[in-house]
Design an enzyme around this catalytic site. Structure first.
Site, PDB file in Angstrom:
ATOM      1  N   PHE A 180      -6.406  19.593 -24.956  1.00 57.40           N
ATOM      2  CA  PHE A 180      -7.116  18.329 -25.161  1.00 57.40           C
ATOM      3  C   PHE A 180      -8.473  18.391 -24.439  1.00 57.40           C
ATOM      4  O   PHE A 180      -8.627  19.151 -23.490  1.00 57.40           O
ATOM      5  CB  PHE A 180      -6.251  17.191 -24.607  1.00 57.40           C
ATOM      6  CG  PHE A 180      -6.834  15.824 -24.833  1.00 57.40           C
ATOM      7  CD1 PHE A 180      -6.923  15.311 -26.114  1.00 57.40           C
ATOM      8  CD2 PHE A 180      -7.285  15.068 -23.766  1.00 57.40           C
ATOM      9  CE1 PHE A 180      -7.471  14.053 -26.322  1.00 57.40           C
ATOM     10  CE2 PHE A 180      -7.824  13.809 -23.973  1.00 57.40           C
ATOM     11  CZ  PHE A 180      -7.918  13.293 -25.252  1.00 57.40           C
ATOM     12  N   ASP A 181      -9.447  17.606 -24.893  1.00 54.85           N
ATOM     13  CA  ASP A 181     -10.807  17.789 -24.341  1.00 54.85           C
ATOM     14  C   ASP A 181     -10.917  17.537 -22.833  1.00 54.85           C
ATOM     15  O   ASP A 181     -11.580  18.298 -22.136  1.00 54.85           O
ATOM     16  CB  ASP A 181     -11.875  17.037 -25.149  1.00 54.85           C
ATOM     17  CG  ASP A 181     -11.537  15.584 -25.413  1.00 54.85           C
ATOM     18  OD1 ASP A 181     -10.625  15.067 -24.746  1.00 54.85           O
ATOM     19  OD2 ASP A 181     -12.176  14.960 -26.280  1.00 54.85           O
ATOM     20  N   TYR A 224       0.833  -1.214   0.000  1.00 59.94           N
ATOM     21  CA  TYR A 224       0.000   0.000   0.000  1.00 59.94           C
ATOM     22  C   TYR A 224       0.865   1.261   0.000  1.00 59.94           C
ATOM     23  O   TYR A 224       0.678   2.155  -0.812  1.00 59.94           O
ATOM     24  CB  TYR A 224      -0.931   0.005   1.216  1.00 59.94           C
ATOM     25  CG  TYR A 224      -1.934   1.138   1.161  1.00 59.94           C
ATOM     26  CD1 TYR A 224      -3.209   0.936   0.636  1.00 59.94           C
ATOM     27  CD2 TYR A 224      -1.598   2.418   1.609  1.00 59.94           C
ATOM     28  CE1 TYR A 224      -4.121   1.969   0.559  1.00 59.94           C
ATOM     29  CE2 TYR A 224      -2.503   3.455   1.533  1.00 59.94           C
ATOM     30  CZ  TYR A 224      -3.767   3.236   1.005  1.00 59.94           C
ATOM     31  OH  TYR A 224      -4.663   4.261   0.933  1.00 59.94           O
ATOM     32  N   ALA A 257       1.710  13.921 -22.945  1.00 57.35           N
ATOM     33  CA  ALA A 257       1.333  12.568 -23.384  1.00 57.35           C
ATOM     34  C   ALA A 257       2.240  12.036 -24.501  1.00 57.35           C
ATOM     35  O   ALA A 257       2.652  10.884 -24.484  1.00 57.35           O
ATOM     36  CB  ALA A 257      -0.126  12.568 -23.839  1.00 57.35           C
ATOM     37  N   LYS A 299       0.008   6.804 -23.633  1.00 54.60           N
ATOM     38  CA  LYS A 299       0.529   7.195 -24.949  1.00 54.60           C
ATOM     39  C   LYS A 299       2.017   6.820 -25.004  1.00 54.60           C
ATOM     40  O   LYS A 299       2.335   5.650 -25.188  1.00 54.60           O
ATOM     41  CB  LYS A 299       0.310   8.693 -25.203  1.00 54.60           C
ATOM     42  CG  LYS A 299      -1.013   9.258 -24.667  1.00 54.60           C
ATOM     43  CD  LYS A 299      -2.223   8.737 -25.394  1.00 54.60           C
ATOM     44  CE  LYS A 299      -3.558   9.105 -24.762  1.00 54.60           C
ATOM     45  NZ  LYS A 299      -3.791  10.441 -24.291  1.00 54.60           N
ATOM     46  N   ASP A 309       1.423  19.326 -21.147  1.00 55.60           N
ATOM     47  CA  ASP A 309       0.599  18.134 -21.255  1.00 55.60           C
ATOM     48  C   ASP A 309       1.443  17.220 -22.135  1.00 55.60           C
ATOM     49  O   ASP A 309       1.509  17.377 -23.348  1.00 55.60           O
ATOM     50  CB  ASP A 309      -0.741  18.492 -21.909  1.00 55.60           C
ATOM     51  CG  ASP A 309      -1.642  17.273 -22.079  1.00 55.60           C
ATOM     52  OD1 ASP A 309      -1.144  16.149 -21.903  1.00 55.60           O
ATOM     53  OD2 ASP A 309      -2.830  17.449 -22.402  1.00 55.60           O
ATOM     54  N   HIS A 323     -21.545  12.242 -28.970  1.00 60.59           N
ATOM     55  CA  HIS A 323     -20.898  11.258 -29.853  1.00 60.59           C
ATOM     56  C   HIS A 323     -20.843   9.866 -29.241  1.00 60.59           C
ATOM     57  O   HIS A 323     -20.913   8.875 -29.952  1.00 60.59           O
ATOM     58  CB  HIS A 323     -19.492  11.730 -30.243  1.00 60.59           C
ATOM     59  CG  HIS A 323     -18.613  12.071 -29.095  1.00 60.59           C
ATOM     60  ND1 HIS A 323     -18.839  13.160 -28.285  1.00 60.59           N
ATOM     61  CD2 HIS A 323     -17.512  11.455 -28.604  1.00 60.59           C
ATOM     62  CE1 HIS A 323     -17.903  13.205 -27.352  1.00 60.59           C
ATOM     63  NE2 HIS A 323     -17.093  12.185 -27.513  1.00 60.59           N
TER      64      HIS A 323
HETATM   65  C1  PLP Z   1      -5.009  11.173 -23.749  1.00 71.41           C
HETATM   66  C2  PLP Z   1      -4.680  12.563 -23.428  1.00 71.41           C
HETATM   67  C3  PLP Z   1      -5.033  13.146 -22.212  1.00 71.41           C
HETATM   68  C4  PLP Z   1      -5.865  12.429 -21.163  1.00 71.41           C
HETATM   69  O1  PLP Z   1      -5.252  11.293 -20.717  1.00 71.41           O
HETATM   70  P1  PLP Z   1      -6.070   9.985 -20.280  1.00 71.41           P
HETATM   71  O2  PLP Z   1      -4.982   9.042 -19.916  1.00 71.41           O
HETATM   72  O3  PLP Z   1      -6.887   9.549 -21.442  1.00 71.41           O
HETATM   73  O4  PLP Z   1      -6.914  10.371 -19.122  1.00 71.41           O
HETATM   74  C5  PLP Z   1      -4.652  14.443 -21.987  1.00 71.41           C
HETATM   75  N1  PLP Z   1      -3.973  15.145 -22.905  1.00 71.41           N
HETATM   76  C6  PLP Z   1      -3.618  14.619 -24.095  1.00 71.41           C
HETATM   77  C7  PLP Z   1      -2.856  15.434 -25.071  1.00 71.41           C
HETATM   78  C8  PLP Z   1      -3.963  13.315 -24.403  1.00 71.41           C
HETATM   79  O5  PLP Z   1      -3.633  12.817 -25.587  1.00 71.41           O
END
Ligand code: PLP
Length: 464
Positions: free
Chosen positions: A129-130, A77, A222, A263, A220, A454
């Site tokens: 990103f959304d 843990y 990813a 990613k 961000d 969607h």
């Molecule tokens: C996928 C992604 C996110 C969100 O990450 P999750 O692991 O899907 O929660 C944020 N920013 C970018 C650019 C992404 O491609």
């Protein structure tokens, strides 16, 4: 724009040890299935899909080394040794001393934004990103897009279409004042802009402006490794620099980052926040306990932390990155060669087909790119996804359809999963669709949910 690559460069630096069979279906079968799900590819089950290009998130193939890491997961843990491996990998590759693991990227966004954003704040950045935007808005902040205008021009060849426009950025800073800007966010690569990279020069300039105004800079991150690959390929002075050095320089300009490990860390689940500042770490760790878990596991199992730690090293290998991005470009160029309109230049993780241009007889209110994703499934069992009018949704105030400038079908390539033969299937299917495209009719809603339509909508053909 991208340097010519040899067959040796493009070849995958791995061989296949385990395979998973996928199902080839008949056109009649697919006709039945797509009707059953109301022409919404989100409702298809994976057993009915031959090649799934819905997303590159969490769908990559882990290596033998990562699977070996799974077996040495330490499910403690507090104080799992795998957490320390992850923390060490982040420090080693990215240079940040503090890491807070989270269940995925949006978990990291939620925790960081809860700590940093106050009502009325603005977070300028390049096409957030959304989930990123949604988390900023959830904390009553505003995500302000300051990407260069070229990102909206499908034909314009710009090597770094993800760049921030420094004039727009400065205007936002002057409008809100530095007290109302908790941080500037650079998304590398810019996912919502089509997987377009950001140049080192632009990153450096944003860093300098951020420092001048005393505003923190976050990434961000990813697809940070893919961004580094594009810098090596396209930016003067970086041709001979190792990816690790480029990543190191990129990271040196930031105060911290949020990461979706699904990613470029090539895992099925996971994420983290990394930062330089101890006080910020303490706040994020405390907030993380509430939403993600104790700061040495963050909503993940010890084995997941180990897979991320190992995946980070694999994700920055030049040979891997070259073969990965070459595959995306192989698909994009294959489509271009047969006259399919795509967004240029081709990004890192996906190819975007300009549905509006490909099916000009279908009005945007009848969803040309969504229709195209249905046709692609019917033709070949390949699943792509609309990034267009249905995704955009209605204006929440007026209830009117918003018609985005770009209405596209995204074909997203999972990491280390498909071969170029699979890419050929997509090209062949698009060629067949092109031959009969004038007969394709658009769609209208049968059921339209009020939000995030969607995912849950169902549709019918307009001539039914
Ligand atoms: C996928 C992604 C996110 C969100 O990450 P999750 O692991 O899907 O929660 C944020 N920013 C970018 C650019 C992404 O491609």
């Amino acid at each position: 724009m991208t340097k010519k690559l040899s067959a040796m460069d493009r070849a995958e630096p791995f061989k296949i040890k385990v395979v998973e069979f996928i199902k080839k279906t008949t056109r009649d079968y697919r006709e039945k299935k797509i009707k059953e799900v109301g022409y919404n590819v989100f409702f298809l089950t994976s057993d009915d899909i031959f090649i799934d290009l819905l997303t590159d998130s969490g769908v990559g193939a882990m290596s033998d080394n990562q699977w070996a890491g799974i077996m040495v997961g330490d499910e403690t843990y507090a104080g799992s040794r795998n957490f320390y491996h992850l923390k060490e990998a982040v420090r080693d590759i990215m240079g940040f001393p503090y890491t807070v693991p989270t269940h995925q990227g949006r978990g990291a966004e939620n925790v960081l934004d809860r700590v940093l954003i106050r009502e009325g704040d603005a977070v300028p950045g390049n096409k957030h990103f959304d989930t990123t935007k949604a988390h900023i808005e959830d904390k009553k902040g505003t995500a302000v897009d300051v990407t260069i205008d070229e990102v909206y021009e499908p034909e314009t060849l710009h090597p770094f279409k993800g760049n921030l426009d420094l004039k727009k950025l400065e205007k936002v800073i002057q409008k809100y004042g530095k007290e109302r800007i908790p941080y500037i966010l650079i998304t590398i690569t810019c996912n919502s802009g089509g997987g377009q990279p950001v140049s080192m020069e632009n990153i450096r300039q944003v860093h300098e402006m951020a420092r001048e105004y005393g505003i923190p800079l976050f990434y961000d991150a990813a697809r940070f490794a893919e961004n580094a690959w594009f810098i090596k390929q396209r930016e003067k002075g970086y041709e001979d620099r190792p990816i690790r050095e480029i990543v190191g320089e990129m990271m040196s300009y930031a105060d911290g980052l949020t990461m979706s490990a699904k990613k470029d860390a090539i895992v099925n689940i996971g994420g983290f926040i990394a930062m330089r500042d101890k006080e910020l770490y303490q706040k994020c760790a405390a907030m993380g306990v509430l939403f993600e878990g104790f700061p040495t596991y963050g909503g993940l199992a010890g084995r997941d932390l180990e897979a991320i730690a190992r995946g980070l090293y694999e994700g920055i290998r030049l040979d891997y990155l070259t073969s990965r991005i070459s595959q995306t470009h192989y698909l994009g160029n294959g489509l271009k060669d047969i006259g399919i309109p795509i967004i240029n230049p081709i990004g890192g993780h996906a190819v975007y087909v300009d549905g509006k241009k490909f099916l000009p007889h279908i009005p945007q209110t009848q969803f040309p790119s969504w229709t195209l994703s249905v046709e692609l499934y019917l033709e070949s069992g390949v699943r792509g996804v609309e990034i267009g009018t249905i995704l955009e949704g209605r204006d929440p105030k007026t209830g009117k359809e918003r018609l985005p400038r770009l209405d596209m079908m995204r074909l997203t390539i999972p990491r280390r999963v498909y071969t170029n033969n699979h890419m050929d299937v997509v090209v062949e299917a698009m060629e067949a669709i092109k031959a009969r495209k004038d007969d394709i009719v658009g769609l209208r809603f049968d059921y339209e949910p009020p939000v995030l339509r969607h995912f849950l909508c169902t549709l019918e053909r307009v001539n039914e």
